[in-house]
Design an enzyme around this catalytic site. Structure first.
Site, PDB file in Angstrom:
ATOM      1  CB  SER A 157      -0.332   2.050  -8.263  1.00 35.29           C
ATOM      2  OG  SER A 157      -0.227   3.291  -8.045  1.00 35.29           O
ATOM      3  CD  GLU A 158      -0.038   5.788  -3.711  1.00 37.33           C
ATOM      4  OE1 GLU A 158       0.103   6.008  -2.220  1.00 37.33           O
ATOM      5  OE2 GLU A 158       0.055   6.752  -4.580  1.00 37.33           O
ATOM      6  CG  MET A 159      -2.355   1.356   0.828  1.00 36.48           C
ATOM      7  SD  MET A 159      -3.029   2.355   2.084  1.00 36.48           S
ATOM      8  CE  MET A 159      -1.550   2.271   3.326  1.00 36.48           C
ATOM      9  CB  ILE A 174      -1.083  -3.056  -3.682  1.00 41.10           C
ATOM     10  CG1 ILE A 174      -1.439  -4.471  -3.221  1.00 41.10           C
ATOM     11  CG2 ILE A 174      -1.596  -2.692  -5.005  1.00 41.10           C
ATOM     12  CD1 ILE A 174      -2.931  -4.364  -2.767  1.00 41.10           C
TER      13      ILE A 174
END
Lengths: 1068, 336
Positions: free
Chosen positions: B145-147, B103
């Site tokens: 840092s991902e979703m 993201i």
């Protein structure tokens, strides 16, 4: 009759509730006999077994992997995964079992989990290490083959490699301690030999040694790990778990056995209770027999006392007692079988019996008094009670009548009744209302007239407590408690009470005013009630009311007239303003002699008219009670000189000598109302001059009573005039009275002057009187109280009468030409007047027709002074001034002087003007001199005059010296105040901000007021002025206007703090 | 008295109701739906490398729902990132980046592994911190840092959507949209992503001509050098932890060392787990560049050479490397 209740059947409701409770109790107990969670426990045990099996399978897989039977870890991983899953399931089911969360189970579950975790962790290590071991094994095989196939290498080197191959392969890479020694020996041999070979071969050899070492290292590690893994016991915690679960099961079992025992016990108890019930039943039936016996005895007793008969449904007598026969004169045989009609006296009508039979037919008991006839045709009265009896099926079976002889009683009653009827006739023919109450307050009598007056009939009230119905309020509508009514009072005090002011309430709710007399009613010297005799007085009261209304109307009309006159002030003054002003302007133009003369007459006539109007208005204001007095400091000698000056001119015209005697002991500064004092003196002196043809007029001032801070001064005005005859003296201070009507024709005047003066003097707390001798002269004397100012000032030298005020010189000073003046005035005449007057003097004038336009003009350009009319459409002068002041405050401009122009001569208007921020005040009609005086007085550039009080000096941030003086030169105290202010200022501002944000005008006003007090102590004039402005805006609640003011305030306070800090620093 | 009796009966009635309620509760609690976590692959074949079984028993409807969720960007906070963003199904289940972008274009710390055959791994993530595919989903969903989302947020969004409530109502009638049901659907889809019938699998099943001579030589080297001791099982790896750099120190040669380089240690905090990583499965390895946990190795050739050097101490010849590469390519199946 207690024993009868035993036979009442237990109600269905009660029975069902008992059964319900019993079932509940039983169900609870039976529920407890079941062993709970059996399934869960079984499940737990099954899972434990699975875990054990899986554990063994894992151990097996590990061996399979170690010996190369299994060449991948997939199966082992799957088993480990399954084991973890079972462990989770065991945990879940264990927590599901109730009451099982004890320490031992938790402990064994934890141990089980940690053992599994440990085992899995070891397996992971084993997998990694064993992979490395196999890796090296594969590679050793490949590499050793490669080295051995190298023909360049000597057999010396190949021999130990062969040895290694043998050792490692023969043990399938699973070697023991003894083989380790062989390996180590071969390695050391290779290491010594490696120095003899080429570098490329050496590199290969070293890699081989490295991997052999790796084989040895990971071989050992793997072996140890396998031992550890297979040795790790999962069964022990599983056993513990099983044991705890079994124990729990046993406990449950035990509990259920105990509950079964309780159940048995309960059943036994129930049996005992049933036996007890049966026993009780027997006892009760014995009691029943006793009751029957008692009943017989009672019946016998009844027969001795009462006349008892029994009859069938048709009224035929079936049984009678002896008493019946005695009274009726018949024998038993004659009566039985006969109808009751045999005793019929003919006294009662048909309805009487019909209602009796109806009552009985409904199965109800009938009570009544019956007149019967004996066999000997004599009448007798009985009080009878007839009771119907029923068959078991609910149908009527027969009646029993129980009667007592009341013949004697009846006779007495009849006598009483005839007396009563006489009384009733008497009272009902009276023209007054009569009623009586007993000591309980219940109505015992109510005559026809009372019924007529109050609408209640006797039958409605007799026997009721009537106080709350008819006699509960006084003439003012207040509630009167029963104890306070005059009837009760007469009962309590045993005396007569009369009242002309009493109120009774009619049945329809209307009030009836009455006059009433209450007399106590006695019997055997004991008060048994009270009789009230009353008559309706509403007609009389209505007449009185009419009279009162007529008087009120007259008074109201008179007051309205006064109000009207008082309010005429504005209306009359405005045109007068026009006339006088315009005449002034006309006189300034070039005129011929004749025209000037005419205009002079117009002017003097106008002033006369204005004086007359002023007199009338003053008088009407006094009448209307609208006259206010000032309470200000003034210079007394100066006032006298001002008063005398115009009169002196007139005296001189008549060749009269006007003198003033002012003793030096009188302080020059007094506190009171100078305007009114001047008015009184002018009136009296004017009269004296008017009525004196020759000689002198003298004003003498003396101290009548001297006090510390106030004194009463006496003024004597004597003349040598025509004098006043004695009979006129009496009425001379009355309104509209002159010495003689002819006098008015000769001397003019309204005749109000003396009346006004006299009333003013009275209102100021003084007195007026006169001494007069006809044709010799008169002396009018009056007294008035004046306060001394708090700070006594130096008494200036006595003013000479002819001294001219310094004001006049100011008026003539034309140093302030070309002023920029804004005139806010709605009346076109006044606009023109002001415009002409001012432009003539060379000033630049802008006219604004209302407050809004004035503010607009103000915004566009600066003005030297603003003349502001009070009453204007759209926005009045007060509001416009407030707006202008707030604009100035928000832009930090210097204040422009604003002078009010008004025909409102009331004192509160003046106060309003100053509190709105106006600096001066001129009343209409505009007096030219006054106008210019005031204008110059309020201009900064004009050299200051010693009379001015309201000079607008540029405001100082902080006037340290003045502040110091106020604190009696206490520097330390002032410095402390200053530093306190510096510390607290943030807090003040915060509170003000909060109040503004909350739009709480009351709080804001308080905060502003507090801060204002502090600022005034510090003589922080600028901030103080700003606070005053805010204070004025607050009540209007124009929050949008307040916000910028607050911002300015914050800035100003910052400046003030800086100044104070500098000051404090310089002192240190 | 009457009042007391009435009250007492009323109370006893309430008591009875409570007991009945308890009984019903116990009955119901034993019926609580239990979505079984995925079982690992049960391999009865004892050979080092075993072929992927052709048939699977999965609910096709759930697989389709899972596929939809796999492409669902609403799983991320700002509706930009889906599972497929990093695990591109048209690119062998990887994104081809060193580390993936989550993201707001934030980057991860490790190379994203392929989603194909991921169900054959014994644990998920390079450091093996998730035991099942279901558990694995927590990682990207919650990672900032991902979703950068959370389960309540995801559930709220899906519940508010037009299509999901009905789908879940049908496929998970008792649960509806819950954390468990979403995870189950996605994991079931992922379980369907097996790549059977690669040339090497066919070879293992007896088709001698399924792979060429070079590949056969490569396979011999793969076995003889010992690679097969770690890369074994149905996924040719993915069933154990192994140390990166056995003979030579991989991390000493690396320029920048990150926390992620500590591997399994980050989970267990045991010293012996330093530099241990889940041995990656080698199926379709040809297509999943860049390689290793740090994604620093761009070509398969280089990866093979590095493995030989660091794990065995061998510098492979060009020919040997070519053979092994040829073998590895036979592990590539038809992907769709």
């Amino acid at each position: 009759m207690k024993f009868i209740s035993i036979y009442r059947p237990i109600s269905i409701y009660r029975l069902s509730s008992i059964i319900f409770l019993a079932i509940t109790l039983l169900s609870i107990l039976i529920y407890n006999t079941y062993i709970k969670n059996l399934e869960l426990e079984d499940n737990l045990l099954a899972l434990s077994k699975q875990a054990s099996t899986l554990n063994l399978e894992i151990n097996q897989s590990i061996f399979f992997n170690q010996f190369g039977i299994h060449q991948n870890y997939d199966n082992l991983n799957y088993q480990v995964f399954e084991l973890e899953k079972i462990q989770r399931k065991i945990n879940d089911s264990a927590t599901l079992i109730q009451d099982l969360n004890n320490a031992s189970i938790t402990h064994s579950l934890d141990a089980f989990k940690s053992n599994i975790d440990k085992k899995i962790s070891l397996i992971e290590q084993l997998k990694s290490h064993y992979a490395l071991f196999r890796n090296s094994a594969y590679f050793f095989h490949t590499l050793s083959q490669e080295i051995l196939s190298n023909h360049l290498l000597s057999n010396l080197i190949k021999t130990p490699i062969h040895q290694l191959q043998r050792v490692l392969l023969s043990h399938s890479y699973n070697y023991s301690e003894s083989s380790t020694q062989l390996i180590n020996r071969a390695i050391s041999k290779l290491q010594t030999l490696s120095s003899q070979i080429s570098s490329k071969d050496k590199k290969q050899l070293n890699l081989l040694i490295k991997h052999v070492q790796s084989l040895s290292l990971y071989g050992n590690k793997t072996r140890n790990l396998v031992n550890l893994i297979t040795a790790s016991q999962l069964s022990q915690p599983i056993d513990t778990l099983e044991r705890v679960v079994s124990q729990h099961y046993m406990l449950q079992h035990k509990k259920s056995l105990a509950v079964q025992k309780i159940l048995f016990l309960l059943l036994s108890l129930a049996s005992i209770y049933i036996v007890f019930l049966l026993f009780n039943l027997a006892k009760q039936s014995k009691k029943l027999n006793q009751v029957l016996l008692d009943l017989n005895n009672q019946q016998f007793a009844l027969n001795q006392h009462a006349i008892v008969s029994s009859s069938d449904l048709q009224g035929n007598i079936t049984a009678i007692n002896e008493k019946f026969c005695d009274i009726a004169g018949y024998t038993k045989e004659e009566l039985i079988g006969n109808s009751h009609k045999i005793l019929k006296s003919g006294f009662h009508d048909k309805d009487f019996f019909t209602s009796m039979w109806n009552t009985l037919a409904q199965g109800k008991v009938w009570h009544g008094e019956i007149k019967n006839k004996t066999k000997q045709n004599e009448f007798y009265w009985v009080s009878a009670t007839i009771v119907p009896f029923f068959h078991g099926t609910g149908e009527l079976s027969h009646y029993i009548a129980i009667s007592t002889d009341i013949t004697l009683q009846k006779r007495l009653e009849e006598q009483l009744l005839s007396n009563q009827s006489f009384m009733d006739k008497l009272t009902n023919s009276m023209a007054q209302g009569v009623y009586a109450i007993d000591t309980e307050g219940l109505c015992t009598f109510w005559n026809k007239e009372a019924e007529r007056i109050l609408g209640w009939s006797a039958s409605e009230l007799i026997g009721k407590n009537i106080h709350n119905l008819i006699h509960f309020q006084d003439t003012y509508g207040n509630h009167v408690v029963s104890e306070q009514s005059i009837l009760q009072k007469s009962i309590v005090n045993n005396t007569h009470y009369s009242s002309d002011k009493n109120l009774l309430t009619h049945k329809n709710g209307t009030d009836v005013p009455i006059s009433i007399t209450a007399v106590p009613l006695t019997e055997n010297n004991k008060v048994i009630g009270s009789v009230a005799v009353f008559s309706d007085i509403s007609k009389r009261l209505a007449n009185e009311q009419l009279l009162k209304q007529a008087i009120e109307t007259a008074e109201h009309a008179s007051r309205a007239k006064s109000d009207f006159l008082a309010n005429m002030s504005h209306e009359i003054r405005t045109p007068m303003n026009g006339i006088i002003g315009m005449t002034d302007l006309a006189l300034d133009t070039s005129l011929d002699k004749e025209q000037k003369e005419y205009l002079d007459i117009v002017k003097s006539s106008s002033f006369s008219l204005l004086n007359i109007i002023n007199d009338i208005l003053d008088f009407s204001k006094i009448e209307a009670g609208k006259l206010d007095f000032e309470y200000i400091e003034f210079n007394f000698p100066h006032l006298l000189s001002e008063t005398i000056k115009p009169l002196d001119i007139r005296a001189k015209q008549k060749d009269l000598l006007l003198t003033v005697h002012l003793p030096p002991a009188i302080p020059s500064t007094l506190v009171g109302d100078p305007t009114r004092l001047k008015q009184i003196l002018t009136n009296l002196l004017d009269n004296a001059i008017k009525f004196t043809q020759k000689g002198e007029v003298k004003l003498t001032v003396s101290i009548q009573i001297a006090g510390n801070n106030k004194s009463c001064l006496q003024f004597d005005i004597s003349d040598t005039g025509i004098g006043i005859s004695e009979h006129v003296q009496e009425s001379i201070f009355n309104a509209f009275s002159q010495v003689d009507t002819s006098v008015s024709r000769e001397y003019g005047g309204t005749g109000l002057g003396l009346s006004i003066s006299s009333q003013l003097i009275h209102l100021m707390g003084g007195e007026i009187w006169l001494k007069s001798v006809q044709d010799k002269g008169s002396t009018f004397s009056f007294t008035a109280w004046f306060d001394f100012p708090i700070q006594t000032k130096e008494i200036p030298a006595l003013l000479s009468i002819t001294q001219t005020s310094t004001d006049d010189s100011a008026t003539n000073d034309d140093s302030s030409k070309n002023l920029n003046i804004l005139v806010a005035e709605d009346n076109p005449i006044n606009q023109k007047l002001a415009f002409n007057l001012l432009t003539k003097k060379g000033h630049h004038v802008i006219i604004a027709a209302n407050g809004i336009k004035a503010v607009e003009q103000f915004k566009q350009q600066p003005f030297d002074i603003i003349l502001m009319d009070f009453q204007m459409p759209e926005m009045d002068g007060i509001e416009a001034t407030q707006v202008i002041r707030s604009i100035e405050a928000s832009t930090s401009q210097q204040q422009t002087p604003i002078v009010a122009m008004t025909a409102n001569a009331m004192k509160e208007d003046k106060d309003k003007a100053f509190s709105a921020g106006m600096d001066g005040y001129i009343s209409k009609p505009i007096d030219v001199k006054e106008l210019f005086n005031t204008i110059y007085k309020h201009l900064n550039k004009n050299p200051s005059q010693n009379v001015t009080k309201k000079i607008s000096l540029p405001l100082q941030i902080c006037n340290w010296n003045i502040a110091l003086k106020r604190l009696a030169d206490d520097t330390e105290l002032l410095e402390m105040m200053a530093s306190m202010f510096i510390d607290e200022s943030d807090n003040y501002l915060k509170k003000i901000d909060e109040a503004v944000n909350a739009q709480d005008s009351i709080r804001l006003k308080q905060e502003i007021h507090t801060l204002k007090g502090v600022c005034s102590t510090l003589s922080a004039d600028k901030v103080e002025q700003l606070l005053k402005t805010i204070e004025n805006v607050v009540p209007e609640k124009q929050w949008t206007e307040i916000k910028p003011l607050i911002t300015t305030l914050e800035q100003e306070i910052k400046i003030l703090i800086r100044a104070l800090k500098n000051r404090l620093a310089s002192h240190k | 008295m009457y009042f007391f009796k009435k009250t007492f009966i009323f109370l006893s009635f309430i008591f009875c109701s409570y007991i009945i309620y308890l009984q019903i509760n116990i009955l119901l609690s034993s019926q609580v739906e239990n979505v079984a976590p995925s079982s690992n692959y049960s391999n009865k074949n004892t050979q080092a490398i075993t072929p992927i079984p052709a048939k699977q028993n999965l609910n096709k409807a759930i697989v389709l729902l899972g596929r939809r969720l796999f492409f669902e960007t609403r799983l991320s906070k700002n509706d930009t990132v889906s599972c497929a963003s990093c695990h591109n199904l048209h690119n062998a289940g990887v994104d081809g980046l060193v580390v993936s972008a989550g993201i707001h274009a934030q980057v991860g710390t490790m190379n994203a592994p392929t989603v194909f055959n991921s169900s054959l791994n014994f644990k998920q993530f390079w450091d093996g911190r998730a035991n099942t595919l279901e558990d694995q989903i927590d990682g990207p969903i919650n990672s900032p840092s991902e979703m950068d989302s959370s389960w309540p947020e995801v559930i709220e969004k899906l519940t508010a959507s037009g299509e999901y409530p009905a789908l879940f109502k049908t496929l998970y009638p008792k649960q509806g949209i819950t954390e468990q049901s979403i995870k189950n659907a996605i994991a079931t889809f992922e379980r369907s992503l097996l790549t059977p019938d690669s040339p090497f699998d066919l070879y293992l099943k007896g088709q001698q001509n399924a792979i060429n001579k070079e590949a056969k030589k490569g396979y011999q080297l793969f076995t003889g050098l010992g690679c097969i001791s770690c890369h074994q099982g149905v996924n040719v790896g993915g069933n154990m932890f192994g140390k990166m750099g056995v003979i030579h120190d991989y991390f000493a040669d690396k320029k920048i060392i990150t926390e992620a380089d500590l591997g399994r240690f980050n989970i267990t905090h045991k010293n012996e787990d330093k530099y241990l990583f889940k041995v990656p499965g080698l199926r379709n390895v040809e297509l999943t560049a860049p390689y290793f946990h740090d994604g620093q190795t761009r070509t398969l050739k280089s990866a093979v050479q590095k493995m030989a050097y660091y794990q065995l101490g061998v510098e492979l010849s060009e020919e040997e490397t070519r053979f092994i590469k040829a073998f590895l390519k036979t592990l590539t199946a038809k992907l769709d």
